[in-house]
Design an enzyme around this catalytic site. Structure first.
Site, mmCIF file in Angstrom:
data_model
loop_
_atom_site.group_PDB
_atom_site.id
_atom_site.type_symbol
_atom_site.label_atom_id
_atom_site.label_comp_id
_atom_site.label_asym_id
_atom_site.label_seq_id
_atom_site.Cartn_x
_atom_site.Cartn_y
_atom_site.Cartn_z
ATOM 1 C CG ASP B 65 7.153 -3.220 6.469
ATOM 2 O OD1 ASP B 65 6.054 -2.732 6.170
ATOM 3 O OD2 ASP B 65 7.651 -4.201 5.887
ATOM 4 N NE ARG B 66 11.196 -0.881 2.950
ATOM 5 C CZ ARG B 66 11.763 -1.920 3.549
ATOM 6 N NH1 ARG B 66 12.272 -1.810 4.763
ATOM 7 N NH2 ARG B 66 11.823 -3.099 2.975
ATOM 8 C CB CYS B 100 13.418 -0.552 -1.975
ATOM 9 S SG CYS B 100 11.816 -0.691 -1.114
ATOM 10 C CG ASN B 101 9.760 -0.321 -7.374
ATOM 11 O OD1 ASN B 101 9.603 0.322 -8.391
ATOM 12 N ND2 ASN B 101 10.429 -1.463 -7.371
ATOM 13 C CB THR B 102 7.670 0.526 -1.087
ATOM 14 O OG1 THR B 102 7.088 -0.537 -1.851
ATOM 15 C CG2 THR B 102 6.608 1.113 -0.179
ATOM 16 C CB ALA B 103 12.593 2.879 -0.341
ATOM 17 C CB THR B 144 4.247 -2.973 -2.043
ATOM 18 O OG1 THR B 144 4.449 -1.561 -2.232
ATOM 19 C CG2 THR B 144 5.576 -3.695 -2.100
ATOM 20 C CE LYS B 188 9.645 -7.426 1.589
ATOM 21 N NZ LYS B 188 10.962 -6.791 1.367
ATOM 22 C CB CYS B 218 7.595 -4.799 -5.838
ATOM 23 S SG CYS B 218 8.229 -5.547 -4.302
#
Lengths: 260, 260
Positions: B65-66, B100-103, B144, B188, B218
């Site tokens: 989980d990022r 995936c933005n957070t990645a 996020t 999710k 996101c």
């Protein structure tokens, strides 16, 4: 070559990694991936990303047209399918599935060339159609003209005693020409409303002639017809969903083996 | 090893093969693939399967989980992302994109480890947000809490003179806690109606406070909010679609080079 070897060596094992040989067509591959997610949520609840099954997909729409090849009007898709399958094996896939019914005309050659475990789409659909089937069940089949003319479904069913009593209700030549073939083509063009109208009409004709269940035997068709809407008053077997459920079962079992 | 080498050697070149490092989450990856198909149809008409761009996807939802990792409550996703990217390179991908933005908090390390061409999702979204942007434009950002707290968008924008005059309207801590975070979580979990309600509420709050455009930062968010419905009276920038359009442009240009 050395670089290639190094990258092979650094590839981590991923238990239960499903390989999807796709792109036939690209939207059908996306539909199959959605059905993997839905089947996993049904199987294990899937509360987090991490509960979902790992998948690698090779979606190469440049694979030569399957229907044209069967008709003798185009080159065989086999070499391109083998190459796409090889990409999946290089990426670490432990199982290969092909979400395209017509492509299964080359299933035996593909399996021999890849030497990897595979699941057969038609077997998955027949199993679902047969569960709870009465003796002498009447199955209506919607598919491409290559799948129809080749007898892909009928031959596969005839090879197993389980399906000995199945009676097939098939589209007429006129229904293929005016409804089914243009309906599948409309899906590939992204004209989904028109596709839905044409394919619903074809489905209703099969029910009128006695079909007790409908098998959606082309992966473009469930993009516009589905069991949920059940507008046909008979059970609908979505071959794409049948294959997805079995791939998920395989993947979850593999991961269980590793965790145990 | 010899078998691995052989399979590497037999891999056909596929010009313009896009590699999608996905599974974060799996539905967002499917959404990205749909947007590749839509962007291709817009770019070249796409009358046949063969007009679509070739794609390999590694959708490995087991990547840690990022958001938890950024918060210091979980292990880094970097090693798993590198391994997933390596699968794509082994499969022949010529470009890597990560829907995936957070990645993208680990983008620089990922790019250094893979040594492959990559496109940055935030750059793609900023470019689209800036096209036709007035001086002193006010961008609302939905993302996020890791993307927000890390300043991923704001820092990337600050690195370019083009975006010097951008003003950001950000969710409050209370909006993050009660609307945005549970909204993304609901996507999710597949609870899309609930997710839509929560995220629409958060979007409206940004518009009320002066946002002149909304950036969906996101990849879970465009699964329930989209530009087409345009219920917010301001332009909506879908970062997933921005990345998809640029990946398609790259792929079509590569294939043109080979055909020329």
């Amino acid at each position: 070559v050395e670089q290639a070897m190094n990258s092979m060596n650094t590839l981590e094992a991923a238990p239960g990694l499903i390989g999807v040989l796709g792109g036939m067509g690209p939207l059908a591959t996306v539909d199959f991936m959605q059905k993997l997610i839905a089947a996993t949520a049904l199987a294990n609840g899937a509360h987090r990303d991490q509960d979902h099954v790992p998948v690698v997909v090779s979606s190469i729409p440049q694979i030569p047209d399957r229907v044209a090849a069967f008709r003798g009007e185009g080159i065989s898709p086999l070499a391109a399918m083998v190459s796409s399958g090889q990409r999946l094996i290089n990426a670490g896939a432990g199982l290969i599935v092909v979400p395209c019914n017509t492509a299964h005309l080359w299933f035996a050659e593909l399996e021999a060339a890849l030497q990897a475990p595979m699941l057969h789409l038609v077997d998955a659909a027949l199993e679902d159609a047969a569960s709870g089937m009465q003796a002498g069940a009447n199955l209506g089949l919607l598919c491409t003209d290559a799948t129809l003319a080749s007898g892909l479904y009928q031959t596969r069913a005839a090879q197993s005693e389980k399906y000995a009593a199945v009676h097939w209700t098939l589209p007429t030549a006129s229904e293929m020409l005016t409804l089914v073939v243009p309906g599948i083509q409309a899906v590939k063009l992204g004209q989904l409303d028109q596709a839905r109208d044409l394919l619903s009409e074809a489905a209703k004709a099969l029910v009128r002639r006695g079909a007790g269940s409908l098998v959606l035997g082309c992966t473009e068709i469930p993009l516009v017809l589905n069991s949920a809407s059940n507008q046909f008053q008979v059970p609908v077997v979505d071959a794409t969903a049948s294959l997805a459920r079995r791939a998920v079962t395989w993947s979850l079992a593999q991961r269980q083996l590793v965790l145990a």
